[in-house]
Write a protein that holds these residues in place. Structure first.
Motif, PDB file in Angstrom:
ATOM      1  N   PRO A 113       7.507  -5.538   5.954  1.00  0.00           N
ATOM      2  CA  PRO A 113       8.330  -4.692   5.081  1.00  0.00           C
ATOM      3  C   PRO A 113       7.682  -4.475   3.723  1.00  0.00           C
ATOM      4  N   ILE A 114       6.557  -3.804   3.727  1.00  0.00           N
ATOM      5  CA  ILE A 114       5.767  -3.610   2.518  1.00  0.00           C
ATOM      6  C   ILE A 114       6.586  -2.995   1.390  1.00  0.00           C
ATOM      7  N   SER A 115       7.391  -1.992   1.712  1.00  0.00           N
ATOM      8  CA  SER A 115       8.104  -1.245   0.668  1.00  0.00           C
ATOM      9  C   SER A 115       9.072  -2.107  -0.121  1.00  0.00           C
ATOM     10  N   GLU A 116       9.555  -3.193   0.474  1.00  0.00           N
ATOM     11  CA  GLU A 116      10.498  -4.060  -0.224  1.00  0.00           C
ATOM     12  C   GLU A 116       9.859  -4.773  -1.410  1.00  0.00           C
ATOM     13  N   TYR A 117       8.543  -4.840  -1.447  1.00  0.00           N
ATOM     14  CA  TYR A 117       7.866  -5.640  -2.451  1.00  0.00           C
ATOM     15  C   TYR A 117       6.916  -4.835  -3.328  1.00  0.00           C
ATOM     16  N   LEU A 118       7.156  -3.532  -3.395  1.00  0.00           N
ATOM     17  CA  LEU A 118       6.380  -2.703  -4.302  1.00  0.00           C
ATOM     18  C   LEU A 118       7.088  -2.595  -5.646  1.00  0.00           C
TER      19      LEU A 118
ATOM     20  N   GLY B 251       4.035   1.180  -7.605  1.00  0.00           N
ATOM     21  CA  GLY B 251       3.683   1.197  -6.192  1.00  0.00           C
ATOM     22  C   GLY B 251       4.554   2.144  -5.395  1.00  0.00           C
ATOM     23  N   MET B 252       5.853   2.167  -5.687  1.00  0.00           N
ATOM     24  CA  MET B 252       6.751   3.078  -4.992  1.00  0.00           C
ATOM     25  C   MET B 252       6.393   4.534  -5.308  1.00  0.00           C
TER      26      MET B 252
ATOM     27  N   THR C 207       4.722  -6.518  -6.540  1.00  0.00           N
ATOM     28  CA  THR C 207       5.551  -7.286  -7.467  1.00  0.00           C
ATOM     29  C   THR C 207       5.023  -8.689  -7.683  1.00  0.00           C
ATOM     30  N   SER C 208       4.064  -9.129  -6.887  1.00  0.00           N
ATOM     31  CA  SER C 208       3.515 -10.470  -7.011  1.00  0.00           C
ATOM     32  C   SER C 208       2.077 -10.475  -6.545  1.00  0.00           C
ATOM     33  N   THR C 209       1.283 -11.377  -7.094  1.00  0.00           N
ATOM     34  CA  THR C 209      -0.098 -11.535  -6.647  1.00  0.00           C
ATOM     35  C   THR C 209      -0.298 -12.827  -5.872  1.00  0.00           C
ATOM     36  N   SER C 210       0.775 -13.498  -5.541  1.00  0.00           N
ATOM     37  CA  SER C 210       0.647 -14.757  -4.802  1.00  0.00           C
ATOM     38  C   SER C 210       0.213 -14.490  -3.364  1.00  0.00           C
TER      39      SER C 210
END
Length: 406
Positions: free
Chosen positions: A270-275, A279-280, A308-311
């Protein structure tokens, strides 16, 4: 279209994108849905009522297309057929068949899988063939004309499928095989008794190699006589583990591949959940774009600009998708002779994965001709290996025993 960009480059970078976008279930963010391409305005591409009742490869519609100047002396036929996506859902897919004037019923058939960089329906081969600037075909036209002059028919599948699932390698193999089934099912094309060959490089090689590996289980009835694939990424997990996170000039294509994979695996990636908002915005901008527009939108960006994160997040469901699209992990063995080639050194793909896969094929009794070329880069190897690949395929059509250097 930039000549230096290949889908192998994209596959390499997109794995970085997947690795740094967290895929944990317990997020407080509102779920964002995947973005799919706008439906093609041509109703020929649309799904039909009988789709669910049709078998894979069943013909849903056929139409004669205008002649193509780059392939003189040929007729062009477009076929809509039934296939299946990675979730097991029936889909309507398309392919184009080129028939030379000297074709005879039962004459040889080549399925050629192009590199398709894009998220929009207009990026499909069947669309690009009829644009004012069909860059997709220019490099390949001399090789395809060579086999057309011999009387071979050529099939050009839209192997990203109806949602332009850019990056989904296994899907490309399924669509390639169902495209061949469909072509054989159109009586007027005279292909029902044709010996079949397949050819592709880089991203097109991924679809080709997957089709060869899937064929014994998925389409054992197809009379495949030889498969040539070059520069094939065979382990996406290895790519994930070996790439850094710096900005890249073709990040736009990498980001597009992440979006394409989400289209094919929405619950597991679910890539879009974390943009983030940027990014969106880029996602929405390129959702219906092809190569050049995607490159412009992503120029100079990196994963940290859109996520939203680089982890690092090596979640099982994400890695499982990568494994499912990596030939090194697929236990199927091609029963058709294989011509495999790559550069002696290729910075874009894990060469050990190719070597390991070929060793497994050889140990299982497959006939493999594995060639390395002293190429300075990934694309040069395509040029160096193509003449030998075509010659090898021609020998298989003539019935000569396949050599092997296992």
């Amino acid at each position: 279209m930039l000549r230096s960009v290949t889908s192998t480059t994209v596959a390499t970078i997109v794995l970085v994108a997947l690795s740094v976008i967290p895929l944990s279930v317990g997020t407080s963010m509102a779920a964002a849905q995947p973005i799919y391409p706008a439906p093609d305005p041509d109703s020929f591409y649309a799904a039909t009522a009988e789709l669910g009742r049709a078998a894979p490869g069943a013909v849903l519609a056929v139409r004669t297309m205008p002649d193509l100047p780059m392939f003189p002396g040929t007729t062009s036929t477009m076929i809509k057929f039934r296939s299946t996506n990675s979730a097991g859902t029936p889909i309507a897919a398309t392919t184009t068949v080129l028939t030379p004037s000297n074709h005879v019923p039962g004459g040889p058939l080549l399925s050629y899988q192009h590199i398709i960089n894009g998220l929009g329906t207009q990026c499909a081969v069947s669309r690009v063939l009829y644009t004012d600037n069909p860059d997709l075909m220019i490099r390949e036209a001399p090789a395809l004309n060579a086999v057309l002059l011999r009387g071979w028919s050529v099939v050009l599948p839209d192997h990203l499928g109806p949602t332009s699932a850019y990056g989904a390698a296994r899907l490309g193999g399924v669509l390639t095989l169902d495209s061949l089934r469909a072509a054989r099912n159109v009586a007027r094309l005279g292909l029902a008794d044709s010996p079949i060959t397949m050819l592709g490089y880089s991203g097109g090689g991924m679809a080709t190699a997957w089709a060869a590996a899937l064929a014994p289980r998925y389409a054992p009835e197809l009379p495949l006589v030889g498969v040539a694939a070059g520069g094939v990424p065979m382990n996406l997990v290895t790519m994930l583990e070996g790439i850094g996170y710096s900005p890249h000039p073709v990040f736009g294509l990498a980001f597009a591949a992440a979006i394409g994979l989400e289209r094919e695996y929405p619950a597991r990636l679910p890539i879009s959940e974390y943009l983030n908002p940027a990014g969106m915005a880029v996602r929405d901008r390129i959702a219906n774009s092809c190569t050049n527009d995607i490159l412009i939108a992503g120029a100079g960006r990196s994963v940290t600009d859109v996520a939203t994160s680089t982890s690092l997040a090596y979640e099982d469901r994400a890695r499982a998708v990568l494994r499912e699209n990596s030939l090194e992990f697929y236990d199927g063995i091609p029963t058709t002779p294989i011509f495999q080639w790559r550069a002696f050194y290729d910075a874009l793909i894990p060469m050990d994965a190719i070597d390991n896969t070929i060793r497994r094929y050889c140990a299982a009794g497959a006939r493999v001709q594995y060639e390395l070329y002293p190429s300075p880069d990934h694309l040069s190897a395509a040029v160096l290996g193509m003449p030998a690949a075509l010659s090898w395929l021609d020998a298989r059509v003539r019935g000569e025993p396949a050599p092997s250097n296992c």
